[in-house]
Design a protein around this motif. Structure first.
Motif, PDB file in Angstrom:
ATOM      1  N   GLU A 723     -12.849  47.297   6.529  1.00 24.54           N
ATOM      2  CA  GLU A 723     -12.512  45.878   6.608  1.00 24.54           C
ATOM      3  C   GLU A 723     -13.449  45.233   7.620  1.00 24.54           C
ATOM      4  N   GLY A 724     -14.147  44.202   7.190  1.00 22.43           N
ATOM      5  CA  GLY A 724     -15.066  43.554   8.106  1.00 22.43           C
ATOM      6  C   GLY A 724     -15.485  42.199   7.604  1.00 22.43           C
ATOM      7  N   THR A 725     -16.019  41.413   8.524  1.00 20.58           N
ATOM      8  CA  THR A 725     -16.495  40.079   8.186  1.00 20.58           C
ATOM      9  C   THR A 725     -17.159  39.517   9.429  1.00 20.58           C
ATOM     10  N   THR A 726     -17.601  38.271   9.354  1.00 25.05           N
ATOM     11  CA  THR A 726     -18.054  37.561  10.544  1.00 25.05           C
ATOM     12  C   THR A 726     -16.828  36.953  11.206  1.00 25.05           C
ATOM     13  N   THR A 727     -16.511  37.475  12.380  1.00 23.73           N
ATOM     14  CA  THR A 727     -15.253  37.073  13.017  1.00 23.73           C
ATOM     15  C   THR A 727     -15.374  37.316  14.516  1.00 23.73           C
ATOM     16  N   THR A 728     -14.277  37.300  15.229  1.00 25.83           N
ATOM     17  CA  THR A 728     -14.328  37.558  16.671  1.00 25.83           C
ATOM     18  C   THR A 728     -14.315  39.059  16.929  1.00 25.83           C
TER      19      THR A 728
END
Length: 805
Positions: A723-728
């Motif tokens: 699970e991943g994305t551009t986030t904090t």
């Protein structure tokens, strides 16, 4: 380029002897593929003389033998220091044949004597159970490159040439190999070779026109097009082409003389006092010769020589078809073995005289057995770079930035002997190692603009945006006796998965060969890792390289997860001192809490695993209710934050904190030399208490390493679950349920009876996760209580396990 030899040979010079030497190598190559007995054909060839399974490759071999013979001539005439990198994957018969002819093979393997009995053994062992591989493997004298996987010959050659000013690396690139991406990029290595202090690489592009069953791209290109291509790469190509042996020998001798004279001129000019060194146009040779040259023209009415049918075993069934047996016998007799070997089966004296002597033989050159030349790396005292930690978690530092200071001193201490380089794909500064630029620059032989930063013709840092080149350069550098470090983003080290595989296999076999001397370890620093790629997003988030590494033989691989800067310094120092291993260090580069003083870090790392007594709440004489384990810097942070939550809300809960820095300690001692005994493992993790394990990578690896342990059923592992994305930063761990709240909730759920009695605490933690999701979407950053969290005041100290070395 027009070939005009600076040392013109007389038509009656030794080219006729050279042709006989080439025929001897071809004869031995065919014999290895086919024969069990009757090695010199001194009796009629019978089916029982033929191997029952025919394995090996003929197509590329005669061209390789041709090149080897001509290099021998040049070495003899000019007293050159040359090694031979054999790129064509299936050139093993030729490499074995030539090292046997020059005598280096029999010196290493005395049972393979230089007579008829030795020939019989030489033939029998090739691609035979209990024998040797069909490639130029570690068992082959003079080899630093196994051609089993194509694409890496030229980059290995350049790695060998760096900082080796007297060495010429003759690198044969097959036209099939030339179609691979890594090889195509490798031509650019000439932009990093400094003639003032590096050796030279002589690429020899071997165009025989065909792969296994298709033409090759470069083989079908015209000379004019090839000339443009390689001139564009920055080379001066010399063409040798044809099939008539006498004319080809003349062309090759002249081309080689021109190439070597060009190399000598380039280096002499660059090594003059006050010389202005610029990128030269290095020579290369394009050799066009038929695939399966000198073999059968046709078999069963089908074209063989000069076609893909020559690739492997041209005559398929000499044991079962009389016509095939007769064809094989005629083929082998065409080399006139009676003129090549004497009555005892020894190479005749006039041909023996053509081979170089001693260490000038390419099979005996010490650069191809780099451990013979390896000098110890000078290392500073890592303790002098320690981050001061007076209380766990209070000091904030960037682990790899501190390592950069250590590496800066490594470069300084080894500046005079040019024994150490750092490779990386344009990421040295990004990975916070930029302290090294205080004392060195990036190597760059192209033009340099006034506004460029840290580029120079001379430097210890090599950056190119190709992980393949970084890995290959370093492998060639290590295999010829030097030291280095490869720094890379964690997600993109996967690009060299297969290169890692091949190097691990090379080391595994080399360790079993007493004549192969140990070389410095291949050291990876993987940073910009999965948990701190929140800004680049999912494409940059993958911790799976260590899963591949863990598959390899225990004697070869080591995997380290330093939780802070001081542990990273200890591990880096340790890894740079090792040999014949592959060390993988996974460390973060972002500002993070520092947990251990240097003294405690050294104790902890020496054991590889230990109880952090300052973090837990268990009484000294009682077992814990739960074990909170962690491996990796971010998992360690989240585990300690989870423990802090539990200590505040459930003060009676007995918690033990175990930190793992050497992942292989989790394996049993019987499986890995660093593994814990079952007794020590149980003393750390207990025999029956729940273990909440926060791991840097994919959870299944921890289960795989601990499956045979008493308390494996009690292991509850959390890690990256894709699970991943551009986030904090904190949201990354939340998405993968590795955050402090999920860890604390799992501890409550796993401790018998606690799930019900502490339901209100679980609800509190779940509410915190909901508030986190709301906050980051409103503010674009993590909550202050997350960003500003620090470990409560505590005295330091660890309880190390009684682990191995």
């Amino acid at each position: 380029m027009q070939i005009t030899s600076p040392h013109p040979t007389n038509p009656t010079d030794d080219l006729d002897l050279l042709d006989r030497y080439w025929r001897a190598a071809n004869f031995l190559s065919v014999g290895q593929i086919y024969l069990l007995d009757n090695p010199l054909l001194r009796e009629p060839l019978e089916p029982e003389h033929i191997k029952p399974r025919l394995l090996g490759h003929w197509g590329t071999t005669p061209g390789l033998n041709f090149i080897y013979a001509h290099l021998n001539r040049a070495i003899q005439a000019q007293d050159l220091d040359v090694i031979y990198v054999c790129g064509p994957g299936h050139g093993g018969p030729g490499m074995v044949a030539n090292t046997y002819l020059e005598g280096s093979y029999s010196e290493i393997y005395p049972d393979i004597t230089r007579d008829a009995d030795g020939l019989r053994k030489l033939f029998r062992q090739f691609s035979f159970p209990g024998g040797i591989p069909s490639h130029a493997a570690p068992e082959t004298p003079g080899s630093i490159h196994e051609g089993g996987e194509l694409g890496y010959a030229l980059v290995h050659a350049y790695g060998a040439a760096f900082d080796n000013p007297g060495l010429i690396v003759a690198c044969v690139v097959g036209d099939g190999e030339a179609e691979t991406g890594p090889l195509a990029a490798s031509w650019h290595s000439n932009k990093f070779l400094n003639p003032a202090h590096d050796g030279a690489v002589l690429p020899i592009l071997h165009l025989n026109g065909y792969k296994i069953a298709n033409p090759t791209l470069l083989g079908r290109m015209s000379d004019a097009e090839l000339k443009c291509l390689f001139e564009g790469y920055g080379y001066e190509p010399l063409f040798v082409e044809g099939s008539e042996p006498a004319a080809m020998h003349r062309q090759m001798a002249d081309a080689l003389d021109v190439a070597l004279a060009s190399i000598r001129s380039i280096q002499q000019n660059a090594r003059q006092p006050d010389a202005t060194v610029e990128r030269p146009r290095w020579p290369m040779i394009v050799l066009r010769s038929p695939k399966g040259w000198t073999g059968p023209k046709e078999v069963d009415g089908l074209k063989v020589e000069g076609f893909w049918r020559a690739h492997q075993v041209p005559i398929a069934n000499p044991r079962g078809k009389p016509e095939h047996l007769a064809l094989l016998e005629a083929w082998m007799k065409s080399y006139q073995p009676e003129t090549l070997f004497d009555a005892q089966g020894r190479l005749v004296p006039e041909l023996q005289a053509l081979a170089p002597k001693g260490a000038r033989r390419m099979g005996a050159n010490p650069h191809a057995n780099g451990g013979l030349l390896k000098r110890e790396l000078k290392l500073p005292d890592y303790r002098g770079f320690a981050v001061e930690v007076t209380s766990p978690g209070k000091t904030i530092a960037e682990a790899t930035r501190e390592l950069g200071k250590f590496l800066r001193e490594v470069i300084t201490l080894n500046a005079d002997n040019r024994n150490f380089r750092i490779m990386g794909p344009d990421e040295t500064a990004s990975n916070r190692l930029d302290a090294v630029f205080d004392v060195t620059e990036r190597v760059w032989m192209e033009g340099i603009e006034p506004y460029d930063v840290h580029l120079a013709h001379d430097g210890r840092v090599m950056e190119v945006l190709s992980e393949h080149l970084c890995q290959g350069w370093l492998e060639g550098y290590l295999l010829t006796g030097r030291h280095g470090l490869f720094s890379c983003y964690e997600a993109f080290i996967h690009i060299v998965d297969s290169m890692f595989n091949q190097h691990a296999k090379w080391l595994k076999v080399s360790r079993e060969l007493p004549w192969r001397r140990p070389i410095a370890s291949l050291n990876y620093l993987l940073t910009s890792h999965v948990w701190r790629q929140d800004h680049n997003g999912f494409s940059h988030q993958d911790p799976g390289f260590v899963d591949l590494v863990a598959n390899k033989k225990a004697d070869i691989v080591r995997i380290y997860f330093p939780p802070d800067a001081n542990t990273l310094l200890w591990i880096a120092d340790h890894c740079l001192r090792t040999y014949n291993r592959i060390n993988v260090i996974v460390a973060g580069k972002q500002p993070a809490p520092q947990w251990l003083s240097m003294k405690d870090a050294a104790t902890h790392c020496d054991a590889g695993i230990g109880i952090w007594s300052w973090a837990g709440t268990e009484p000294a004489d009682e077992e814990p209710d739960v074990v909170m384990a962690c491996a990796g810097d971010v998992p360690t942070l989240e585990t300690l934050a989870a423990v802090d939550l539990l200590r505040k809300d459930l003060p009676d809960l007995k918690i033990r904190v175990v930190n793992v820095v050497d992942l292989m300690t989790l394996q049993p001692r019987s499986e890995h030399p660093h593994g814990l005994s079952d007794r020590d493992f149980d003393s750390l993790f207990t025999a029956d208490k729940p273990v909440i394990f926060a791991y840097h990578g994919y959870p299944y690896l921890i289960h795989r390493l601990t499956y045979s342990r008493t308390n494996h059923a009690g292991m509850h592992v959390r890690g990256f679950i894709e699970e991943g994305t551009t986030t904090t930063p904190f949201d990354m761990v939340v998405l993968n349920e590795l955050d402090r709240f999920h860890l604390a909730i799992e501890a409550i759920e796993r401790v018998p009876g606690l799930s019900v009695s502490a339901a209100h605490v679980k609800q509190k933690f779940r509410d915190a996760l909901i508030e986190h999701a709301r906050y980051i979407r409103a503010h674009g950053e993590d909550m202050p209580e997350i960003r500003d969290w620090v470990w409560p005041n505590s005295s330091g100290g660890t309880t190390p396990a009684q682990a191995g070395d």
